[in-house]
Write an enzyme that holds these catalytic residues in place. Sequence first.
Site, PDB file in Angstrom:
ATOM      1  N   ASP A 437      63.841  56.508  46.584  1.00 15.34           N
ATOM      2  CA  ASP A 437      63.932  55.264  45.826  1.00 15.34           C
ATOM      3  C   ASP A 437      63.131  55.402  44.528  1.00 15.34           C
ATOM      4  O   ASP A 437      62.421  56.384  44.326  1.00 15.34           O
ATOM      5  CB  ASP A 437      63.370  54.137  46.698  1.00 15.34           C
ATOM      6  CG  ASP A 437      63.726  52.751  46.199  1.00 15.34           C
ATOM      7  OD1 ASP A 437      64.615  52.637  45.335  1.00 15.34           O
ATOM      8  OD2 ASP A 437      63.123  51.780  46.683  1.00 15.34           O
ATOM      9  N   GLU A 440      64.602  56.373  38.950  1.00 18.16           N
ATOM     10  CA  GLU A 440      65.308  56.256  37.668  1.00 18.16           C
ATOM     11  C   GLU A 440      64.620  57.013  36.510  1.00 18.16           C
ATOM     12  O   GLU A 440      65.355  57.318  35.560  1.00 18.16           O
ATOM     13  CB  GLU A 440      65.467  54.775  37.280  1.00 18.16           C
ATOM     14  CG  GLU A 440      66.391  53.996  38.187  1.00 18.16           C
ATOM     15  CD  GLU A 440      65.767  53.683  39.539  1.00 18.16           C
ATOM     16  OE1 GLU A 440      66.515  53.634  40.528  1.00 18.16           O
ATOM     17  OE2 GLU A 440      64.533  53.506  39.602  1.00 18.16           O
ATOM     18  N   ASP A 534      68.925  46.705  44.812  1.00 20.75           N
ATOM     19  CA  ASP A 534      68.288  45.431  45.154  1.00 20.75           C
ATOM     20  C   ASP A 534      69.200  44.262  44.795  1.00 20.75           C
ATOM     21  O   ASP A 534      69.026  43.600  43.760  1.00 20.75           O
ATOM     22  CB  ASP A 534      66.949  45.305  44.424  1.00 20.75           C
ATOM     23  CG  ASP A 534      65.937  46.337  44.883  1.00 20.75           C
ATOM     24  OD1 ASP A 534      66.184  46.983  45.919  1.00 20.75           O
ATOM     25  OD2 ASP A 534      64.914  46.501  44.208  1.00 20.75           O
TER      26      ASP A 534
END
Length: 877
Positions: A437, A440, A534
């Site tokens: 997770d 990015e 999310d």
Amino acid sequence: MATVGVLLLCLCLCLFAPRLCSSKEEGPLAARTVLAVAVTMEGALRAEAATGGRSSTGDVQRLAVYASLETDSRLRVRITDADHPRWEVPQDIIPRPAPGDVLHDAPPASSAPLQGRVLSPAGSDLVLTVHASPFRFTVSRRSTGDTLFDTAPGLVFRDKYLEVTSALPAGRASLYGLGEHTKSSFRLRHNDSFTLWNADIGASYVDVNLYGSHPFYMDVRAPGTAHGVLLLSSNGMDVLYGGSYVTYKVIGGVLDFYFFAGPNPLAVVDQYTQLIARPAPMPYWSFGFHQCRYGYLNVSDLERVVARYAKARIPLEVMWTDIDYMDGFKDFTLDRVNFTAAELRPFVDRLHRNAQKYVLILDPGIRVDPIDATYGTFVRGMQQDIFLKRNGTNFVGNVWPGDVYFPDFMHPAAAEFWAREISLFRRTIPVDGLWIDMNEISNFYNPEPMNALDDPPYRINNDGTGRPINNKTVRPLAVHYGGVTEYEEHNLFGLLEARATGRGVLRDTGRRPFVLSRSTFVGSGRYTAYWTGDNAATWGDLRYSINTMLSFGLFGMPMIGADICGFNGNTTEELCGRWIQLGAFYPFSRDHSAIFTVRRELYLWPSVAASGRKALGLRYQLLPYFYTLMYEAHMTGAPIARPLFFSYPHDVATYGVDRQFLLGRGVLVSPVLEPGPTTVDAYFPAGRWYRLYDYSLAVATRTGKHVRLPAPADTVNVHLTGGTILPLQQSALTTSRARRTAFHLLVALAEDGTASGYLFLDDGDSPEYGRRSDWSMVRFNYKIPNNKGAIKVKSEVVHNSYAQSRTLVISKVVLMGHRSPAAPKKLTVHVNSAEVEASSSAGTRYQNAGGLGGVAHIGGLSLVVGEEFELKVAMSY
């Protein structure tokens, strides 16, 4: 007229996206002329295009153009600086044919412009035409003459700004892709912009750039042809789609276009994934139901969740834990109070004894803690010097544990470092998969005073507001191994981490890895599954999840799902009930929620538990079908969840359908997506459609038809198309137990009395998937001339090493849609010419549905999956 067309394109760009016309980098478009053209021995085309003189806008003076038909269905056109090397996606990240050498010693331009040159090898449906003055290129389809891509004169090529526009046929083009964004429509809307810059932005925000970058689109044109276009670039960009044109505005790199001929949607994704890599095979267990929450309190909390799922008789395959398990949110550590090894290891061992699995989360940031020599991951990372740099020292970011360093996965030693940390951690907790997770990369530090890389001459529409590209991420001036800046590499990080994670798990376990990544790029499907990030517990997010799922199928990432019941915000009983009805048919099916929100395990509401048992019960019956579709995806790139136009490209009505989807070519899912209704409006393309819950014929249409279906609170509409043979097994609480049950074959007849299907089998987690491993492939066929006479179902064993050594049997065959004037008095059943018992006590019966076709249930069978058979059913009246 050509000049008028270009002026109209520019006018449209400014009217519909004024922000895109205000950049300080934009200016007069540079007119270029082709100075030299050559055709190589390999049949590639090389050209040089140059401006007429010195440009006041910083345009690169000489461009090298390379074009090659790499396969009969794939054309590459690459444009770069003829005099200076530029950043492009490295070959080792996405292996692909290397372009030919550029022209460095081209002859001077003649007074008469060169004529356009054509690249049109025999055997290909793609034709490239390079126009000399002004320079532009056109890609067309040989068989129809249709223009697929037609660049306007005035291509812009500067150091930090590249722009090119292609005309599209207004009213005929339907574009899909250009992700990742949460969109209210799967088909791209006219006069919309799409920003590609990986960002930690919640998926509940619509029309902004999200976690991944996929500069690929599919264009489906009436009457049913399709092609694909990829701009292979990791640089940030805006793409503007105006209906009659598409414009790329890229902040670096090169223009490296690939065109895929199709001519149908399945062929396009086959050709696309042949280039970028086929999707990774997923382990069989990953198709079970998963449960997660950010905010589980301790190991006892996990144990209660598992026990309550079992008590409620709701399938549960995999238990997950978010960052709660870590010691101070540090990777590869355990909380010293709530998730100690002494408690967590026995819990995981109990899961494994019950044939269940356990998955944990990892974030890329490694806590900076030089005074704590006990944090081994940090110490070893420092010793190996594998962290991202700035000004010669490690770049400092900030996420959940505080100050962190980020592994630089472009460093040749970083993957080995990561794999060793995985192996060391698995000695303590033998996790079955890993969830990566925040990659990015997410960074909580506010931007420092900006430099030229933080705020390039053209500002892409980051976060929907034009925020600087350093917002909530690593600064673009950070430096990767080899001197590559984060400005160039940014969108690749999630892909590289997924590659390192998958290889680390494979090396440590020897089994097929399961990795789930939030950040993705072109080719990520080779290593990882994906979830939509999310999202929120809203009906809108429920609807949008279908669009994202279908888009990622185009991107070569078939193992995808959304957080069931919604991640952020408080869900409701009705929303959660409808969401599990949809989520049970996501390829990746997981319930997940945020900390400080109401819990949403399926057993908490009686109505949701009932919906979960029913929908997941059907999913577990369909596991052989899901797994067979995974094999198809791995071999051809075909999505598991597909838009209707994949199977019905000539039906223009399917182009806008995004509230339904197909699993493979045969199973149609039509969920309820709003609060309140007990009906759902569904579109059925031409053919026969059978209810999968009771096998009755629901719809028969020759032209396509909208139908309002009953949809009570505990039911989702799932239909099987005629012409399909569907292998099923029985539902169970785990995939392991379901795999031990006998098979049933559902034979759904098409109007012409035919049906076919196939089944792929292996051990479920061998790395050598469908190649050198132990596997089986069985094809099933059915045909009855004019729906009269004896019924025959045949199997053909294509490959048999797996089924041959195991006792796998088909105990029942259900024939759906048999036309009969009345219920037969007797069914006579032969298997390989030998008559077998066909009594009601053996489960054989005939259900007469009148004019809609009967259903014959042939039970009491023991058809060996690994042996070819012919089942013949005669009906006496």
